[in-house]
Design a protein around this motif. Sequence first.
Motif, short mmCIF file in Angstrom:
data_model
loop_
_atom_site.label_atom_id
_atom_site.label_comp_id
_atom_site.label_asym_id
_atom_site.label_seq_id
_atom_site.Cartn_x
_atom_site.Cartn_y
_atom_site.Cartn_z
N GLY A 1 2.01 1.69 3.05
CA GLY A 1 2.27 0.44 1.88
C GLY A 1 2.54 -0.58 2.35
O GLY A 1 2.23 -1.23 3.92
N GLY A 2 3.87 -1.56 2.09
CA GLY A 2 4.25 -2.77 2.78
C GLY A 2 4.98 -3.27 1.74
O GLY A 2 5.08 -3.04 1.29
N LYS A 3 5.37 -4.40 3.05
CA LYS A 3 6.82 -4.91 1.98
C LYS A 3 6.19 -5.93 1.42
O LYS A 3 5.04 -6.32 1.30
N ILE A 4 7.35 -5.55 0.10
CA ILE A 4 6.51 -7.07 -1.32
C ILE A 4 7.05 -8.21 -0.58
O ILE A 4 7.71 -8.40 -0.90
N GLU A 5 5.91 -8.91 -1.01
CA GLU A 5 6.31 -10.86 -0.52
C GLU A 5 6.61 -11.14 -2.01
O GLU A 5 6.52 -10.40 -2.99
N HIS A 6 7.06 -12.49 -2.41
CA HIS A 6 7.77 -12.85 -3.04
C HIS A 6 6.46 -13.11 -4.25
O HIS A 6 5.50 -13.46 -4.14
N GLU A 7 6.81 -12.81 -5.73
CA GLU A 7 5.86 -13.31 -6.29
C GLU A 7 4.89 -11.75 -6.54
O GLU A 7 3.64 -12.12 -6.80
N GLN B 1 2.55 -3.15 -6.94
CA GLN B 1 0.78 -2.48 -6.92
C GLN B 1 -0.46 -3.62 -6.48
O GLN B 1 -0.86 -2.87 -5.54
N GLU B 2 0.30 -5.11 -5.84
CA GLU B 2 -0.46 -5.75 -5.20
C GLU B 2 -0.27 -5.73 -3.69
O GLU B 2 -1.41 -6.19 -3.09
N VAL C 1 10.03 -2.53 -0.95
CA VAL C 1 8.17 -2.15 -0.11
C VAL C 1 7.76 -1.15 -0.69
O VAL C 1 8.35 -0.01 -1.66
N ALA C 2 6.92 -1.21 -0.67
CA ALA C 2 6.26 -0.10 -1.42
C ALA C 2 4.78 0.78 -0.63
O ALA C 2 5.06 0.59 0.50
N ALA C 3 5.32 1.88 -1.42
CA ALA C 3 4.23 3.39 -0.90
C ALA C 3 3.39 3.88 -1.41
O ALA C 3 3.45 3.78 -2.37
N VAL D 1 -8.60 -1.06 2.98
CA VAL D 1 -9.14 -0.87 1.98
C VAL D 1 -8.67 -0.76 0.31
O VAL D 1 -7.39 -1.99 0.39
N ASP D 2 -9.46 -1.60 -0.11
CA ASP D 2 -9.58 -2.09 -1.78
C ASP D 2 -7.91 -0.22 -2.19
O ASP D 2 -9.48 0.10 -3.31
N PRO D 3 -7.50 -0.59 -3.48
CA PRO D 3 -6.42 0.77 -3.94
C PRO D 3 -7.12 0.04 -5.11
O PRO D 3 -7.49 -1.21 -5.79
N VAL D 4 -7.16 1.51 -6.10
CA VAL D 4 -6.53 0.88 -7.85
C VAL D 4 -5.03 1.70 -8.18
O VAL D 4 -4.85 2.85 -7.84
#
Length: 126
Positions: A35-41, A45-46, A5-7, A55-58
Amino acid sequence: MKKPVAAAVVHLDGKTLTTRRSPDQSLACLWGFPGGKIEHEESPQECILREELGVDPVAGEIIATTTYAHPGGEIELIAIPVELQSTQFNLQFHDRFDWVQPQEILQYNLAPADIPIAQEIIRKYG
């Protein structure tokens, strides 16, 4: 198996973004970092912010990771520093957000997995 999971660690004008989970979500009414769960592949950061806040982050490089076991399984929370292109949020899974002085983050009722990330933010920015 750990679920990644990304934060997002958003630091702006000396404050850090925190969000509160909506009452109908898991971890209802607990604060943390969006953040959210990181999906396959998908890289951490994505994954950051687009889905949860609209929102679109960098996104930068990983600044901390923590592992937390809960009744539903184990997660690996990956903290990523983020610069925002906008602070006009479209909340999807949260009912509130706040900009907090880093040294005040632990005063919020944080989700357990977010506490080590908060401690790292205090060390880095507090």
